[in-house]
Design a protein around this motif. Structure first.
Motif, PDB file in Angstrom:
ATOM      1  N   UNK A  51       0.719  -0.943  -0.217  1.00  0.00           N
ATOM      2  CA  UNK A  51       0.119   0.024  -0.135  1.00  0.00           C
ATOM      3  C   UNK A  51       0.821   1.359  -0.142  1.00  0.00           C
ATOM      4  N   UNK A  52       0.086   1.991  -0.415  1.00  0.00           N
ATOM      5  CA  UNK A  52       1.174   3.474  -0.139  1.00  0.00           C
ATOM      6  C   UNK A  52       1.240   3.433   1.326  1.00  0.00           C
ATOM      7  N   UNK A  53       2.935   4.494   0.950  1.00  0.00           N
ATOM      8  CA  UNK A  53       3.188   4.679   2.330  1.00  0.00           C
ATOM      9  C   UNK A  53       4.607   3.124   2.652  1.00  0.00           C
ATOM     10  N   UNK A  54       4.128   2.048   2.007  1.00  0.00           N
ATOM     11  CA  UNK A  54       4.740   0.853   2.379  1.00  0.00           C
ATOM     12  C   UNK A  54       5.935   0.717   1.589  1.00  0.00           C
ATOM     13  N   UNK A  55       7.367   0.169   2.993  1.00  0.00           N
ATOM     14  CA  UNK A  55       9.013  -0.176   1.683  1.00  0.00           C
ATOM     15  C   UNK A  55       8.438  -1.301   1.731  1.00  0.00           C
TER      16      UNK A  55
END
Length: 257
Positions: A51-55
């Motif tokens: 998801x958005x923001x996940x590395x």
């Protein structure tokens, strides 16, 4: 030919793995860079959609191409066309039957939480944060309840499109490293927001807002509405994928350090 690659990225710069209309998906950046090396358009397939923001420390993907290049070109050449917050770590040719997603046996994630009264500056965007002291022992005990096959509806995002909420958890560990608390998970697959929802519930256990039996009841009740809020994405890392040795891939798992 079919090429598999290992990819690392800083999720704060992207709107998740999947291609976006505005081109802000990790998939968009990697496909563009590979196309520059291949001289033709390619389509990336990944082991998991973050998801958005996940590395990601080790996302695994594959693409098909009609051209031949040495593996070093797929790595160095692609990286020359990528921003510094995403890198191809390795590349290798794989059998036609290989698929980054469907050949995977398990996925691994870690969530890194900074537990201190003051939010981190140097690690901003790279770790989660909670300001009150957390009791690690009950968190460790509660995490053990996640092991095995369960219906994880209590920790599933309302917009999750998975056909089944049943997953098999192979590893669920909580360890303290100084001011950091590291949550490590491995499962055959994960539901949308599953780990962030689990971490949010385990933080409640560490605060004393939930005891171990109440945490277990959340899992058994299968009701997301009864569970604590979703935790921030900042500290979540996709750390690797497990494949059968027959595919002869380079190491596909690493850990946060």
């Amino acid at each position: 030919m079919k090429i598999a690659i290992g990819i690392e990225y800083h999720g704060a710069y992207f709107q998740g793995w999947q291609s976006q209309p505005n081109g802000r998906g990790v998939q968009d950046a990697v496909e563009h860079a590979i196309a520059m090396v291949a001289g033709e358009k390619v389509r990336m397939h990944a082991a998991g959609r973050t998801d958005s923001g996940v590395h990601a420390l080790m996302q695994v993907g594959h693409f098909e191409t009609t051209v031949q290049r040495p593996n070093t070109a797929w790595v160095r050449g692609t990286n020359a066309h990528l921003p510094p917050w995403v890198r191809v770590r390795w590349a290798c040719e794989v059998a036609e039957e290989f698929h980054a997603r469907f050949s995977a046996r398990a996925r691994s994630y870690q969530y890194v939480l900074y537990n201190h009264a003051v939010a981190p500056a140097s690690q901003h965007g790279r770790v989660g944060w909670y300001h009150r002291p957390l009791d690690i022992a009950p968190m460790q005990q509660a995490a053990k309840l996640l092991l095995g096959e369960h219906d994880f509806s209590a920790f599933r995002a309302s917009e999750c499109q998975a056909s089944s909420p049943i997953r098999t958890m192979h590893r669920a560990e909580v360890k303290q490293q100084g001011q950091y608390i590291v949550f490590s998970f491995q499962a055959n697959a994960f539901l949308q927001h599953q780990i962030r929802n689990v971490v949010g519930a385990l933080v409640y256990v560490g605060q004393g807002k939930l005891d171990i039996s109440a945490f277990g009841a959340l899992l058994e009740n299968k009701n997301r509405a009864l569970s604590p809020p979703t935790f921030m994405p900042d500290g979540l890392y996709f750390t690797g994928v497990t494949y059968d040795a027959v595919w002869q891939l380079p190491p596909c798992e690493t850990v946060w350090d």
